[in-house]
Design a protein around this motif. Structure first.
Motif, mmCIF file in Angstrom:
data_model
loop_
_atom_site.group_PDB
_atom_site.id
_atom_site.type_symbol
_atom_site.label_atom_id
_atom_site.label_comp_id
_atom_site.label_asym_id
_atom_site.label_seq_id
_atom_site.Cartn_x
_atom_site.Cartn_y
_atom_site.Cartn_z
ATOM 1 N N GLY A 172 -73.139 -24.775 120.223
ATOM 2 C CA GLY A 172 -71.735 -24.374 120.319
ATOM 3 C C GLY A 172 -71.131 -24.730 121.663
ATOM 4 O O GLY A 172 -70.009 -25.249 121.746
ATOM 5 N N ARG A 173 -71.872 -24.460 122.731
ATOM 6 C CA ARG A 173 -71.379 -24.774 124.076
ATOM 7 C C ARG A 173 -71.202 -26.263 124.279
ATOM 8 O O ARG A 173 -70.345 -26.694 125.048
ATOM 9 C CB ARG A 173 -72.334 -24.215 125.127
ATOM 10 N N LEU A 233 -77.730 -21.846 118.338
ATOM 11 C CA LEU A 233 -76.300 -21.701 118.066
ATOM 12 C C LEU A 233 -75.498 -21.691 119.359
ATOM 13 O O LEU A 233 -74.445 -22.325 119.449
ATOM 14 C CB LEU A 233 -76.026 -20.427 117.258
ATOM 15 N N ARG A 264 -71.441 -16.243 125.545
ATOM 16 C CA ARG A 264 -70.072 -16.752 125.756
ATOM 17 C C ARG A 264 -69.439 -16.135 126.995
ATOM 18 O O ARG A 264 -68.794 -16.821 127.783
ATOM 19 C CB ARG A 264 -69.209 -16.450 124.530
ATOM 20 N N LEU A 305 -70.838 -27.843 117.166
ATOM 21 C CA LEU A 305 -70.642 -27.031 115.970
ATOM 22 C C LEU A 305 -69.140 -26.831 115.760
ATOM 23 O O LEU A 305 -68.373 -26.814 116.720
ATOM 24 C CB LEU A 305 -71.320 -25.660 116.130
ATOM 25 N N ARG A 306 -68.766 -26.644 114.520
ATOM 26 C CA ARG A 306 -67.358 -26.393 114.219
ATOM 27 C C ARG A 306 -66.932 -25.063 114.818
ATOM 28 O O ARG A 306 -67.693 -24.092 114.804
ATOM 29 C CB ARG A 306 -67.137 -26.356 112.705
ATOM 30 N N ASP A 307 -65.728 -25.038 115.345
ATOM 31 C CA ASP A 307 -65.184 -23.801 115.902
ATOM 32 C C ASP A 307 -64.951 -22.790 114.785
ATOM 33 O O ASP A 307 -64.754 -23.153 113.621
ATOM 34 C CB ASP A 307 -63.850 -24.078 116.617
ATOM 35 N N ASP A 308 -64.964 -21.530 115.144
ATOM 36 C CA ASP A 308 -64.585 -20.428 114.257
ATOM 37 C C ASP A 308 -65.495 -20.237 113.047
ATOM 38 O O ASP A 308 -65.060 -19.717 112.014
ATOM 39 C CB ASP A 308 -63.122 -20.585 113.796
ATOM 40 N N TYR A 309 -66.750 -20.642 113.140
ATOM 41 C CA TYR A 309 -67.689 -20.430 112.042
ATOM 42 C C TYR A 309 -68.877 -19.560 112.450
ATOM 43 O O TYR A 309 -69.862 -19.491 111.724
ATOM 44 C CB TYR A 309 -68.189 -21.769 111.478
ATOM 45 N N ASP A 310 -68.782 -18.908 113.597
ATOM 46 C CA ASP A 310 -69.890 -18.058 114.046
ATOM 47 C C ASP A 310 -70.220 -16.976 113.028
ATOM 48 O O ASP A 310 -71.389 -16.726 112.734
ATOM 49 C CB ASP A 310 -69.588 -17.418 115.403
ATOM 50 N N LEU A 368 -74.506 -13.706 120.903
ATOM 51 C CA LEU A 368 -73.540 -14.802 121.059
ATOM 52 C C LEU A 368 -72.402 -14.414 121.994
ATOM 53 O O LEU A 368 -71.953 -15.229 122.812
ATOM 54 C CB LEU A 368 -72.993 -15.231 119.697
ATOM 55 N N ARG A 420 -72.161 -18.466 110.192
ATOM 56 C CA ARG A 420 -73.521 -18.831 110.602
ATOM 57 C C ARG A 420 -74.405 -17.593 110.727
ATOM 58 O O ARG A 420 -75.566 -17.598 110.305
ATOM 59 C CB ARG A 420 -73.478 -19.591 111.923
#
Length: 192
Positions: free
Chosen positions: A167-168, A163, A102, A172-177, A98, A180
């Motif tokens: 995410g990009r 994911l 990013r 997806l909700r931020d700050d839940y990596d 991930l 997950r």
């Protein structure tokens, strides 16, 4: 022989320059900005020189992707070294994946979202792609138990790619990596 060696070195240096310039342009301005005309201007070589190295933009993007697979492999192997348990190694691989996506969005696009001639699991698969799969498979194999490690690796990779993609796209909700990844690793590790 010395002249031939120098020519080969010069040719390889030009090839590396083309790939590095394409990557930099893509990272800074997106893949639409990467054209043979723009590349020839940036590297100060004519377009025919580009075509001596690559048949077209698709092959240049493939070269960027191959370079990316080499870097992703290094990131996953570094993440895996020093890990404790098999679950920890898998979690570290997932985070490295991930993070790589990013930090290198245009390269990731070249590797996974742009049309490409690169293929996995064929006779002509570049070694960088095979190495990348093997690095991930090594971590997955440690939790596979009696399950098919190759298929499990493909599913784990697909989940990570999902994911990244979702995410990009802001789906997806931020700050839940972390949550997950913890759930993904738990699902893979507990079903031995």
């Amino acid at each position: 022989m010395a002249i031939d060696d120098r020519r080969a070195r010069d040719r390889e240096a030009r090839r590396r320059l083309i790939v590095a310039t394409a990557r930099a342009l893509a990272e800074n301005e997106g893949w639409d900005a990467v054209t043979t005309r723009r590349l020839s201007t940036e590297i100060e070589y004519s377009q025919p020189v580009l075509y001596k190295h690559f048949a077209g933009m698709e092959q240049i993007a493939d070269a960027v992707a191959v370079e990316g697979f080499g870097e992703l492999t290094e990131a996953m192997r570094a993440a895996q070294s020093g890990s404790g348990s098999a679950d920890d190694a898998l979690s570290r691989i997932a985070h490295a994946y991930l993070d790589f996506a990013r930090d290198n969005p245009a390269m990731y696009d070249a590797m996974f979202t742009r049309a490409t001639g690169l293929r996995f699991a064929t006779d002509d698969t570049p070694p960088q792609l095979e190495d990348s799969f093997a690095a991930m498979r090594q971590a997955v194999d440690a939790v596979a138990g009696d399950r098919d490690a190759d298929t499990l690796t493909e599913v784990f990779w697909a989940a990570l790619h999902g994911l990244v993609t979702l995410g990009r796209a802001g789906r997806l909700r931020d700050d839940y990596d972390d949550d997950r990844i913890r759930l993904l690793v738990s699902e893979f590790a507990t079903r031995r």
